[in-house]
Write an enzyme that holds these catalytic residues in place. Structure first.
Site, PDB file in Angstrom:
ATOM      1  N   SER A   1       0.841  -1.202   0.000  1.00  0.00           N
ATOM      2  CA  SER A   1       0.000   0.000   0.000  1.00  0.00           C
ATOM      3  C   SER A   1       0.871   1.244   0.000  1.00  0.00           C
ATOM      4  O   SER A   1       2.021   1.222   0.457  1.00  0.00           O
ATOM      5  CB  SER A   1      -0.894   0.009   1.237  1.00  0.00           C
ATOM      6  N   ASP A   2       0.336   2.336  -0.513  1.00  0.00           N
ATOM      7  CA  ASP A   2       0.980   3.621  -0.288  1.00  0.00           C
ATOM      8  C   ASP A   2       0.718   3.998   1.177  1.00  0.00           C
ATOM      9  O   ASP A   2      -0.163   3.439   1.845  1.00  0.00           O
ATOM     10  CB  ASP A   2       0.452   4.682  -1.242  1.00  0.00           C
ATOM     11  N   TYR A   3       1.480   4.958   1.659  1.00  0.00           N
ATOM     12  CA  TYR A   3       1.420   5.300   3.073  1.00  0.00           C
ATOM     13  C   TYR A   3       0.012   5.774   3.470  1.00  0.00           C
ATOM     14  O   TYR A   3      -0.502   6.749   2.915  1.00  0.00           O
ATOM     15  CB  TYR A   3       2.444   6.375   3.390  1.00  0.00           C
TER      16      TYR A   3
END
Length: 805
Positions: A306-308
């Site tokens: 996932s992105d942050y």
């Protein structure tokens, strides 16, 4: 670098297992196939241990850090009792040696104190060099792309990988393969431009630089992560994370193409989903994108992260999930394997399995992927990094030399009325003017390197004591950084602090005229004026929160810089305009009035040396624009590969850009001649060969980037007016000629038809070769013959082979 020996580490592993009351297992045997090791380890794990592998610690993990990289064992026992999949950015706020000690201590704790002794993956940011203290800072990604040199990109990312791995890191959250079509977007500097083919070829080289070419990743390389899947580079309004107004055909042909090439040709280990939505579906919940296309169509078998904080944004921003439980289910079902950067929703997966809302098979599939990457990285055999080797690798002279070479090749000479190159024997006084000409701008995702060279210092060193080089600031862009760190002051770069600053404000302009007057006075008493204007990391950057914005509704110069340039030009002093910026800018009359303009972007730690070498002709500029520079913001979108109906015209205006994609001048001239096209095999699965002679007509050595474009003249769906399908950087001595041959795969001409079949259609193709997308020197048409042919995944072509004789 030297690693702890396999024998010693294996002994540590077996000792740990014996200590934990377990016999040695197949997964500890490096001689066994990876899949057998994954299966054996997975079968021994509890549900809690499996879910722990799908998590990351970052903010919480900072509590693990003691003084100088020592590990707080009591906190490790609290935070890591079951192990962990990832630890985010362990190098933060640590010196290189401290960073190695810290990562080694964590790995040793995990091996000695968790039941199955599973090491962690440490991921780092390395967009243009490792974003950690003292690491080599290469030119920003958009500048790297301006080199149009895949081999150089490979070497940069190999050097970055060496520095990351030397500090104990195993994974880099880069390269960024977003196709960037809106310069209002603050992250455009992190991309490799607007063209899918250019990004694909550079991206494949970047991944191979990070990972190497083997199935397993060598001990001095790291796992690469493609960002961001997908459509991130054309957000509505140019606003970061905004919805991407993209149909499926454009998504597949333009925005997914570089990712697909990197998966198929470079076998990338990891992919990161994007924040944005496409047609109402956020990427982190988009099963069609993350599973059906990425895994089932392309065959990607790596790790999807996932992105942050993006999983939580399925609740807070997109309004798609009403709870963290639902967000976890959506992300996992879509195909996300690991939650980053902190554990938030994914810890709930244990309860969701017990409640039969998530299947154990889903968990096992995701866990197997992260275990597979840990085996490929060799972490079970070599979890530790040599603490004595790091200082010789990080910021080494070889990497510094590479940074300088890249900076020299990245500069794009937009315009030159004869001012350049400057004559060192005649120039005895230089006015260096600009808000950051005495500082080295590095761009986003930077830390503080061991040293930098400013443009002011580069020119002083070049000219020596026989000439006078004076500085005047001339203008201000944003408010100054208050109380910068001693390391920033020493390195003459405040990029990291400026990029991280919240609630950035424009500079106070009450003293603007006095600054301009001082610059004008200096220019009048100088032989040459070098005016450095553009943006900085506070005015162009990633907008990651409402109090940390970076996108703009204008591309004009900020802070009275335009008036500054006009005033200096009015003195009559020969002037060179250098653009130091993260995004394209609109300069209005300055494009016509300035006698020489160089697009420099952010050139990394060796900026000043590189600029001085180009200005005085020791290096012949050879960069080419990886995107189109607009005249006005009203022209947007302005990318070159538009559809035939896109550019009818504006009343009282102009649709032509300031400078076209692929543009870039030299101190010499190049002639293209003797085009020969062999289209005897111009059919599906065939190849068309185009050869021509490239000659350096001038009296100085130079490098030209020859570019191959095509146009499908008539087709069943509309096609772009031009599409880049090959390029080659060619070095030529004065008067020298070389034969350049493009071997164009016909399958590279395929597109999605009205039924969304990927096909090669028979018909006329216009083949164009030249120095830029608007500077075509050779042109010939050929016919693709045969029936309409559907091209299946295994038959797809991604790159054109180019040879030089």
């Amino acid at each position: 670098m030297r690693m702890c020996s396999f024998k010693n580490v294996l002994a540590l592993g077996f000792a740990s297992l014996a200590f934990n009351g377990l016999a040695a297992s197949d997964y500890q045997d490096a001689s066994l196939p990876t899949e057998q090791r994954v299966s054996d380890l997975l079968n021994q794990m509890t549900l809690q241990e499996k879910v722990a592998q799908l998590q990351t610690v970052w903010h919480e993990g900072r509590e693990l850090k003691g003084p100088k990289g020592a590990l707080k064992a009591d906190m490790a026992k609290k935070i890591l009792p079951l192990g962990v999949g990832h630890i985010a950015r362990p190098s933060e706020d640590l010196s290189p040696v401290e960073g190695v000690k810290y990562t080694n201590a964590i790995q040793k704790w995990l091996i000695d104190n968790t039941r199955l002794s599973i090491p962690a993956i440490f991921h780092e940011e390395a967009l243009h060099g490792h974003a950690a203290s003292e690491a080599t800072s290469f030119p920003q990604a958009i500048a790297m792309a301006s080199t149009w040199e895949p081999a150089l990109i490979h070497d940069i990312y190999q050097a970055s990988a060496e520095e990351v791995r030397a500090r104990g890191g195993n994974q880099a959250l880069t390269p960024i393969l977003d196709v960037a079509r809106d310069p209002r977007w603050g992250r455009i500097e992190e991309t490799m431009g607007e063209d899918p083919y250019l990004i694909a070829e550079l991206g494949v080289s970047a991944v191979k630089g990070f990972q190497g070419d083997e199935q397993n990743i060598p001990e001095n390389r790291v796992m690469a992560t493609l960002k961001h899947l997908a459509g991130h580079g054309q957000p509505t309004g140019g606003l970061n994370i905004a919805p991407a107004p993209i149909g499926e055909r454009a998504l597949r042909e333009v925005f997914l193409f570089p990712f697909e090439a990197a998966v198929e040709l470079a076998h990338v280990g990891s992919v990161m989903a994007s924040y944005n939505e496409i047609d109402g579906i956020p990427s982190h919940a988009n099963k069609m994108l993350l599973t059906d296309i990425l895994r089932d169509e392309w065959g990607f078998d790596g790790l999807l992260v996932s992105d942050y904080y993006a999983i939580n944004e399925l609740i807070t921003r997109h309004g798609l999930a009403g709870s963290k439980e639902n967000a976890a289910i959506m992300a996992l079902n879509a195909g996300v394997d690991v939650e980053m950067p902190d554990r938030d929703a994914f810890p709930l997966l244990e309860k969701l399995v017990n409640d039969k809302k998530v299947s154990m098979q889903k968990i096992d599939t995701a866990v197997a992927r992260i275990l597979r990457e840990k085996f490929k990285l060799g972490l079970f055999e070599n979890p530790y990094t040599d603490e004595t080797a790091v200082d010789a690798i990080v910021g080494s002279q070889a990497h510094r030399n590479l940074a300088q070479t890249t900076a020299e090749k990245a500069m794009v000479l937009l315009k030159n009325d004869g001012v350049l190159p400057l004559d060192k024997t005649k120039v005895k006084s230089v006015a260096v003017i600009g808000p950051h000409a005495d500082e080295t701008l590095l761009g986003g995702y930077s830390d503080i390197p061991r040293q930098t060279v400013t443009i002011l210092d580069g020119l002083r060193h070049k000219l020596g004591k026989d000439s006078k080089v004076e500085f005047s600031r001339g203008a201000l862009i944003t408010q100054d950084i208050q109380d910068p760190s001693p390391a920033s002051v020493k390195a003459q770069s405040f990029s990291k602090e400026r990029w991280n600053k919240e609630n950035m404000k424009l500079a106070d302009l009450s003293n603007a005229q006095a600054l301009i007057d001082d610059a004008v006075a200096l220019a009048k008493r100088s032989d040459v004026a070098v005016v450095v204007v553009g943006s900085n990391e506070g005015s162009s950057r990633e907008a990651w929160a409402e109090n940390h914005l970076g996108d703009r509704d204008s591309l004009n110069l900020l802070g009275k810089q335009h008036a500054l340039v006009e005033a200096v030009l009015a003195t009559g002093t020969p002037t060179v305009l250098i653009l130091s910026n993260g995004r394209p800018l609109t300069l209005g009359n300055l494009y016509q009035d300035a006698p020489a303009i160089i697009e420099a972007w952010y050139l990394g730690q060796e900026t000043g040396t590189a600029v001085a070498n180009v200005l005085f002709g020791d290096v012949n500029p050879s960069g080419k624009l990886p995107l189109t520079l607009p005249k006005t913001i009203g022209q947007l979108p302005v990318f070159y590969n538009h559809k035939p109906s896109a550019k009818r015209g504006y009343i009282f205006g102009d649709t032509a850009p300031a400078f076209a994609f692929g543009h870039g001048l030299s101190y010499t001239t190049f002639n293209y001649s003797d085009l020969s096209v062999d289209a005897s095999n111009a059919k599906a699965n065939g190849t068309v060969t185009a050869s021509f002679t490239l000659t350096n007509n001038g009296d100085v050595d130079g490098e030209e980037v020859a570019q191959l474009y095509i146009r499908d003249v008539f087709s069943s769906v509309t096609r772009p007016v031009k599409e880049l399908k090959g390029f080659k950087r060619v070095a030529l001595k004065a008067g020298e000629s070389k034969k350049v041959t493009f071997e164009l795969p016909v399958n590279l001409l395929a597109f999605y038809d009205a039924q969304m079949r990927f096909v090669v259609e028979p018909g006329e193709i216009n083949l164009m070769i030249g120095s830029a997308s608007d500077d075509i020197r050779l042109n010939e048409s050929f016919e693709v013959v045969g029936e309409v042919s559907e091209i299946h995944q295994a038959q797809k072509a991604y790159l054109t082979n180019v040879s030089v004789q």
